[in-house]
Design a protein around this motif. Structure first.
Motif, PDB file in Angstrom:
ATOM      1  N   THR A  63       0.850  -1.189   0.000  1.00 58.97           N
ATOM      2  CA  THR A  63       0.000   0.000   0.000  1.00 58.97           C
ATOM      3  C   THR A  63       0.887   1.241   0.000  1.00 58.97           C
ATOM      4  O   THR A  63       2.073   1.176   0.373  1.00 58.97           O
ATOM      5  N   GLU A  72       0.814   3.740   2.007  1.00 59.98           N
ATOM      6  CA  GLU A  72       1.269   4.084   3.362  1.00 59.98           C
ATOM      7  C   GLU A  72       2.511   3.287   3.741  1.00 59.98           C
ATOM      8  O   GLU A  72       3.432   3.807   4.355  1.00 59.98           O
ATOM      9  N   ARG A  73       2.501   2.009   3.363  1.00 62.22           N
ATOM     10  CA  ARG A  73       3.638   1.142   3.708  1.00 62.22           C
ATOM     11  C   ARG A  73       4.892   1.584   2.937  1.00 62.22           C
ATOM     12  O   ARG A  73       5.981   1.649   3.477  1.00 62.22           O
ATOM     13  N   ALA A 116       6.161   4.752   4.472  1.00 63.34           N
ATOM     14  CA  ALA A 116       6.799   4.503   5.771  1.00 63.34           C
ATOM     15  C   ALA A 116       8.219   3.957   5.566  1.00 63.34           C
ATOM     16  O   ALA A 116       9.165   4.410   6.215  1.00 63.34           O
ATOM     17  N   THR A 139      -0.202   8.786  -2.050  1.00 61.71           N
ATOM     18  CA  THR A 139       0.291   8.803  -0.663  1.00 61.71           C
ATOM     19  C   THR A 139       1.654   9.484  -0.581  1.00 61.71           C
ATOM     20  O   THR A 139       1.887  10.316   0.295  1.00 61.71           O
ATOM     21  N   HIS A 170       2.583  12.930   1.443  1.00 58.92           N
ATOM     22  CA  HIS A 170       3.633  13.014   2.470  1.00 58.92           C
ATOM     23  C   HIS A 170       4.673  14.076   2.103  1.00 58.92           C
ATOM     24  O   HIS A 170       5.199  14.754   2.981  1.00 58.92           O
TER      25      HIS A 170
END
Ligand code: SF4
Length: 693
Positions: free
Chosen positions: A301, A303-304, A307, A341, A345
């Protein structure tokens, strides 16, 4: 041969299983003190275009992922040795935590096969009582696991087990071993016990050797079948840990006391490789990727991904990533989840994400299809896309590309600020130059350069293991077996050497590769690029630091930053030309000798692909999933029978008996395969299910 798929609906692991096995292993690992060394095999003779320079500046993702998985599962004493950085590394001298490691893992691509074998042979020479369990893996093993098992009884060497799958398969194997390991045993002794009891047969994705005598040379290989793939890549352990396990580059044959410090990582690996997606919807006959992925498209994803990128940037300072994607634009929703995403960010946390950039691979067809999203994708930090153009005219392969479509994709990408990098494939029927058409390789490179290509790769069509065309390249007489009496060594099977051709003068194809590169990278073009660069892409000179930070700088510093950014766009193209020319020098140095051999030497052609010389079967005695057609499934052994004891005649007769060992063993294994491996182990899989795969 393409790898077979598991039955429909059974290709993927149950959701949550990867997370669960990591948790289970942590409990098991806490009861044992396991030290592991992971070696990434690398043959330095492969250091030529198009990957030269990047090959030493990007710590490979595969071994880092395995190291991360082990540490995450509680095996914290783990070190990763890259042969590209540690050329003299010797497994016989490796000590971790003051001792010979319990596990020695070797990962290799096909072209680094000779070094892979050398590492395994050396590890075999370690004293039997303290020898680590040797596990081989990586792309070479996934498609042709038999390479790491000697078929010569007079020269027995080999890995203990080959992993034909991903991290989950390795963790499953370790789970079985740690659940039965006694404190007095070495990991290898536990492995041999587990192997002989059939406890490993329920783990799809491994190959091990079997012998009729307890510790004799390998007589046959047992293949437990095709792996189950991890569907949700978010379940993978964080790749951040892997960097902290890297052995510092050096000339020593031993391991240092400590791995690289966090501060040193960026100096040696300024490029970070990262898995974002896996799989491709196309079915190119020369490509093993769709079959390997069992036609699945797997993703992380957004988000992953954010991160992981953010954490790696923060901890190690790495700002540039290369996505190990097969086709990043394969699925619009999944690509845009990652792009949206990352872009968000970047906007919300410019200090952490503002300078992050990445490059990846995608197809011409999908680049056009994604045109409306390209500005947002550029906003997320994507600055270059490697595209498999192969042949502009689509004569060699058709996957939605043509001259007009390729040029359209170039225009769309460049106008969004993304640099398209064409990957070309030269082949027998393609001339160097064509008149009136753009069929010639030089014509095509000219068109692509004019359209804005900053870099390129030109490779020769070569047999690719695991692809649909693989056997045909041998059975059709295209592939060479020897040139000038010299066997085709693995490091030459990388597309840079002509090792398969029906051209009347194959040396001309080798020369064409050199001329094509020289046409693209040369001093004239470099000079021209200084004044008329192709690197004047939108957004390349954009400020990456937060506006409030810039506002605080004195005007001189602000002016210098502006100048630097402008110089970057103006000179980047010329700088890439310089890199290309330096790489070309090494390419000439390595490949010109091969060209001369093609001119003067006799070329022998292979009649069939190199199959396993050891019989291969599944645990139930059926055909092995990873064996090429023509591989024996039963051991044909020769036993000497002394008839003096049963005949009064004094003569000694020799009888050759075809033994039925394979069938006997399979009956036992079929029973054992249906037994649970441990209370917490993976659900046992039935032998028929594996055969169907
Ligand atoms: S488009 Fe690329 S990744 Fe997809 S099958 Fe073709 S060569 Fe392989």
């Amino acid at each position: 041969m393409e790898l077979p798929s598991r039955p429909k609906g059974n290709q993927l692991l149950p959701p949550g299983e990867m997370t669960d096995i990591r948790r289970r292993l942590r409990l098991l690992a806490s009861k044992h003190d396991i030290a592991t060394v992971i070696a990434c095999a690398f043959d330095h003779r492969t250091r030529i275009l198009p990957f030269i320079f990047a090959d030493l500046r990007m710590a490979p993702g595969g071994v880092r992922a395995v190291g991360s998985a082990l540490v995450d599962s509680g095996m914290t004493k783990t070190r990763i040795v890259l042969q590209q950085w540690n050329k003299n590394f010797s497994p016989q001298k490796m000590r971790l935590d003051g001792r010979i490691p319990d596990l020695f893992l070797v990962s290799s691509m096909h072209l680094h096969g000779e070094e892979c074998d050398r590492l395994i042979r050396e590890a075999n020479a370690i004293d039997e009582a303290s020898r680590p369990l040797i596990i081989a893996g990586g792309p070479r093993i996934i498609y042709e696991p038999w390479h790491v098992f000697s078929a010569n009884p007079d020269d027995p060497w080999g890995a203990d087990v080959a992993i034909t799958g991903e991290e989950y398969v390795l963790l499953s194997l370790l789970e079985v071993l740690l659940s039965i390991k006694s404190p007095r045993e070495t990991m290898r002794q536990t492995f041999l016990r587990a192997r002989d009891s059939g406890a490993l047969d329920a783990i799809p994705g491994i190959v091990y050797a079997q012998s009729s005598s307890t510790r004799g040379p390998a007589e046959e290989l047992i293949d437990t079948g095709i792996q189950q793939l991890l569907g949700d890549l978010d379940e993978l352990p964080s790749p951040v840990i892997g960097y902290s396990l890297l052995e510092k580059p050096g000339k020593s044959d031993k391991l240092a006391l400590h791995a690289l410090t966090d501060k040193e990582v960026r100096k040696y690996s300024p490029i970070g490789s990262m898995v974002l997606t896996s799989g491709c919807k196309f079915r190119c006959s020369y490509c093993p990727i769709p079959a390997y992925n069992q036609r699945q498209h797997r993703v992380k994803t957004g988000e992953r991904v954010a991160a992981h990128m953010g954490d790696i940037a923060e901890r190690y300072g790495i700002q540039f990533f290369f996505g190990a994607d097969d086709n990043f634009f394969n699925d619009t929703a999944r690509t845009m989840d990652i792009a949206d995403t990352l872009a968000r960010h970047k906007k919300d946390d410019p200090k952490k994400f503002g300078r992050l950039l990445y490059a990846t691979e995608a197809t011409v067809h999908d680049s056009i299809r994604m045109q409306e999203h390209l500005p947002k994708i550029r906003e997320s930090g994507l600055i270059a896309v490697w595209m498999g153009v192969e042949d502009l005219t689509g004569t060699l392969v058709k996957k939605g590309q043509s001259e007009s479509k390729t040029l359209e994709a170039f225009k769309l990408l460049r106008s969004a600020g993304i640099a398209p990098i064409p990957m070309m494939m030269h082949h027998d029927t393609q001339p160097l130059i064509s008149w009136g058409t753009n069929y010639g390789i030089i014509n095509q490179l000219g068109v692509l350069r004019k359209a804005g290509a900053l870099y390129t790769q030109v490779l020769m069509l070569t047999p690719a293991t695991g692809s649909k065309w693989y056997e045909e390249t041998f059975s059709s007489g295209l592939a060479f077996s020897t040139v000038n009496g010299e066997e085709i060594e693995p490091y030459r099977v990388d597309g840079n050497y002509v090792v398969a051709s029906k051209h009347a003068r194959p040396w001309m194809k080798q020369l064409n590769l050199l001329i094509a590169y020289t046409y693209f990278f040369n001093p004239l073009r470099m000079l021209w690029a200084i004044f008329f660069p192709k690197s004047n892409l939108p957004h390349l000179a954009d400020e990456t630091r937060p506006a409030e930070e810039i506002a605080k700088l004195p005007w001189r510093k602000r002016a210098m930053r502006w100048l630097k950014r402008k110089a970057k766009t103006q000179l980047l193209d010329a700088a890439i030309q310089c890199v290309g020319m330096a790489g070309l020098f090494h390419t000439y140095r390595h490949t010109i000798g091969w060209m001369l051999k093609l001119v003067t030497g006799r070329i022998e052609r292979a009649a069939a692909p190199p199959i396993s010389r050891l019989p291969m079967r599944d645990p139930a005695g059926g055909p092995a999933a990873h064996a090429l057609p023509g591989t024996a499934t039963q051991v044909q052994s020769t036993r000497t029978v002394d008839l003096i004891s049963i005949e009064p005649a004094p003569q000694l007769l020799q009888l050759s008996l075809a033994s039925g060992m394979g069938a006997e063993r399979s009956a036992a294994s079929a029973t054992q395969a249906n037994q649970p491996t441990s209370a917490s182990g993976p659900a046992p899989e039935s032998a028929p299910a594996r055969r169907a795969a």
